[in-house]
Design a protein around this motif. Structure first.
Motif, short mmCIF file in Angstrom:
data_model
loop_
_atom_site.label_atom_id
_atom_site.label_comp_id
_atom_site.label_asym_id
_atom_site.label_seq_id
_atom_site.Cartn_x
_atom_site.Cartn_y
_atom_site.Cartn_z
N GLU A 1 -3.49 -0.92 -6.28
CA GLU A 1 -2.23 -1.67 -6.21
C GLU A 1 -2.10 -2.66 -7.37
O GLU A 1 -0.99 -3.04 -7.74
N MET A 2 -3.21 -3.06 -7.95
CA MET A 2 -3.20 -4.04 -9.03
C MET A 2 -2.95 -3.42 -10.40
O MET A 2 -2.72 -4.15 -11.36
N ILE A 3 -2.98 -2.11 -10.50
CA ILE A 3 -2.77 -1.45 -11.78
C ILE A 3 -1.28 -1.51 -12.13
O ILE A 3 -0.44 -1.07 -11.35
N PRO A 4 -0.95 -2.05 -13.30
CA PRO A 4 0.47 -2.16 -13.67
C PRO A 4 1.14 -0.78 -13.76
O PRO A 4 0.56 0.18 -14.26
N GLY A 5 2.35 -0.71 -13.24
CA GLY A 5 3.11 0.52 -13.31
C GLY A 5 2.84 1.52 -12.20
O GLY A 5 3.47 2.56 -12.14
N VAL A 6 1.91 1.21 -11.31
CA VAL A 6 1.58 2.12 -10.21
C VAL A 6 2.43 1.76 -9.00
O VAL A 6 2.43 0.61 -8.55
N SER A 7 3.15 2.73 -8.47
CA SER A 7 4.02 2.49 -7.32
C SER A 7 3.25 2.67 -6.02
O SER A 7 2.20 3.33 -6.00
N PRO A 8 3.73 2.10 -4.93
CA PRO A 8 3.08 2.28 -3.63
C PRO A 8 2.98 3.75 -3.23
O PRO A 8 2.01 4.16 -2.60
N SER A 9 3.95 4.57 -3.62
CA SER A 9 3.86 5.99 -3.27
C SER A 9 2.72 6.67 -4.01
O SER A 9 2.08 7.58 -3.47
N GLU A 10 2.44 6.24 -5.25
CA GLU A 10 1.29 6.79 -5.97
C GLU A 10 -0.02 6.39 -5.30
O GLU A 10 -0.94 7.21 -5.18
N VAL A 11 -0.10 5.15 -4.85
CA VAL A 11 -1.31 4.69 -4.15
C VAL A 11 -1.51 5.52 -2.88
O VAL A 11 -2.62 5.95 -2.58
N GLU A 12 -0.44 5.77 -2.15
CA GLU A 12 -0.54 6.61 -0.94
C GLU A 12 -1.00 8.02 -1.28
O GLU A 12 -1.80 8.62 -0.56
N ARG A 13 -0.50 8.56 -2.38
CA ARG A 13 -0.90 9.91 -2.79
C ARG A 13 -2.39 9.92 -3.14
O ARG A 13 -3.11 10.84 -2.77
N TRP A 14 -2.87 8.88 -3.82
CA TRP A 14 -4.28 8.80 -4.16
C TRP A 14 -5.15 8.68 -2.91
O TRP A 14 -6.23 9.27 -2.84
N LYS A 15 -4.68 7.92 -1.93
CA LYS A 15 -5.42 7.81 -0.67
C LYS A 15 -5.53 9.18 0.00
O LYS A 15 -6.59 9.57 0.50
N SER A 16 -4.44 9.91 0.00
CA SER A 16 -4.42 11.24 0.60
C SER A 16 -5.36 12.19 -0.14
O SER A 16 -6.10 12.96 0.49
N MET A 17 -5.35 12.11 -1.46
CA MET A 17 -6.24 12.97 -2.25
C MET A 17 -7.71 12.65 -1.96
O MET A 17 -8.53 13.56 -1.84
N ARG A 18 -8.02 11.36 -1.82
CA ARG A 18 -9.39 10.98 -1.53
C ARG A 18 -9.81 11.45 -0.13
O ARG A 18 -10.92 11.93 0.07
N THR A 19 -8.90 11.36 0.83
CA THR A 19 -9.19 11.84 2.18
C THR A 19 -9.42 13.35 2.19
O THR A 19 -10.36 13.83 2.83
N ASP A 20 -8.59 14.08 1.46
CA ASP A 20 -8.76 15.53 1.37
C ASP A 20 -10.10 15.89 0.75
O ASP A 20 -10.78 16.81 1.19
N GLN A 21 -10.47 15.15 -0.29
CA GLN A 21 -11.74 15.41 -0.96
C GLN A 21 -12.91 15.13 -0.02
O GLN A 21 -13.86 15.91 0.05
N ALA A 22 -12.83 14.03 0.72
CA ALA A 22 -13.91 13.69 1.66
C ALA A 22 -14.02 14.74 2.75
O ALA A 22 -15.12 15.12 3.15
N ALA A 23 -12.88 15.24 3.23
CA ALA A 23 -12.90 16.28 4.27
C ALA A 23 -13.55 17.55 3.74
O ALA A 23 -14.29 18.23 4.47
N ALA A 24 -13.29 17.89 2.50
CA ALA A 24 -13.89 19.09 1.92
C ALA A 24 -15.40 18.93 1.79
O ALA A 24 -16.16 19.86 2.08
N VAL A 25 -15.86 17.76 1.41
CA VAL A 25 -17.30 17.52 1.28
C VAL A 25 -17.97 17.58 2.64
O VAL A 25 -19.02 18.20 2.80
N VAL A 26 -17.37 16.94 3.63
CA VAL A 26 -17.93 16.97 4.99
C VAL A 26 -17.97 18.41 5.50
O VAL A 26 -18.89 18.81 6.20
#
Length: 108
Positions: A56-81
């Protein structure tokens, strides 16, 4: 400046600020280089500031991008598990087809 005023109005009316402005992007009024932001974020990470807050602190990053990154990280964690460790390192090319059938394929 407008963002601060909208946040104030939002607080007074108990209306979420994103309802008033939509997808608000973090904008820093003072110019800093990308290296300065990277250095600051690295230092915050060292004191265990959550990734989501750093994003959220990165300039130019929108809340929707942060949500997309969270989703990508969750998907990656699920694949590893689920046992797909290769997913952590990106996509892999398909193996090249071979002309020689393997012994398991001959008997089938």
């Amino acid at each position: 400046m407008i963002g601060v005023a909208v946040k104030h109005v939002a607080a007074q009316t108990r209306t979420p600020a994103h309802y008033l402005l939509g997808d608000m992007v973090n904008v820093d009024a003072q110019f800093r280089s990308e290296a300065q932001y990277a250095d600051a974020l690295t230092k915050y990470k060292a004191i265990n500031v959550p990734d989501e807050r750093l994003w959220e602190m990165i300039p130019g990053v929108s809340p929707s991008e942060v949500e997309r990154w969270k989703s990508m990280r969750t998907d990656q964690a699920a694949a590893v598990v689920g046992g797909d460790l290769a997913s952590m390192f990106g996509t892999k090319p398909d193996p090249a087809p071979t002309d020689d059938p393997t012994p398991a394929q001959e008997g089938v």
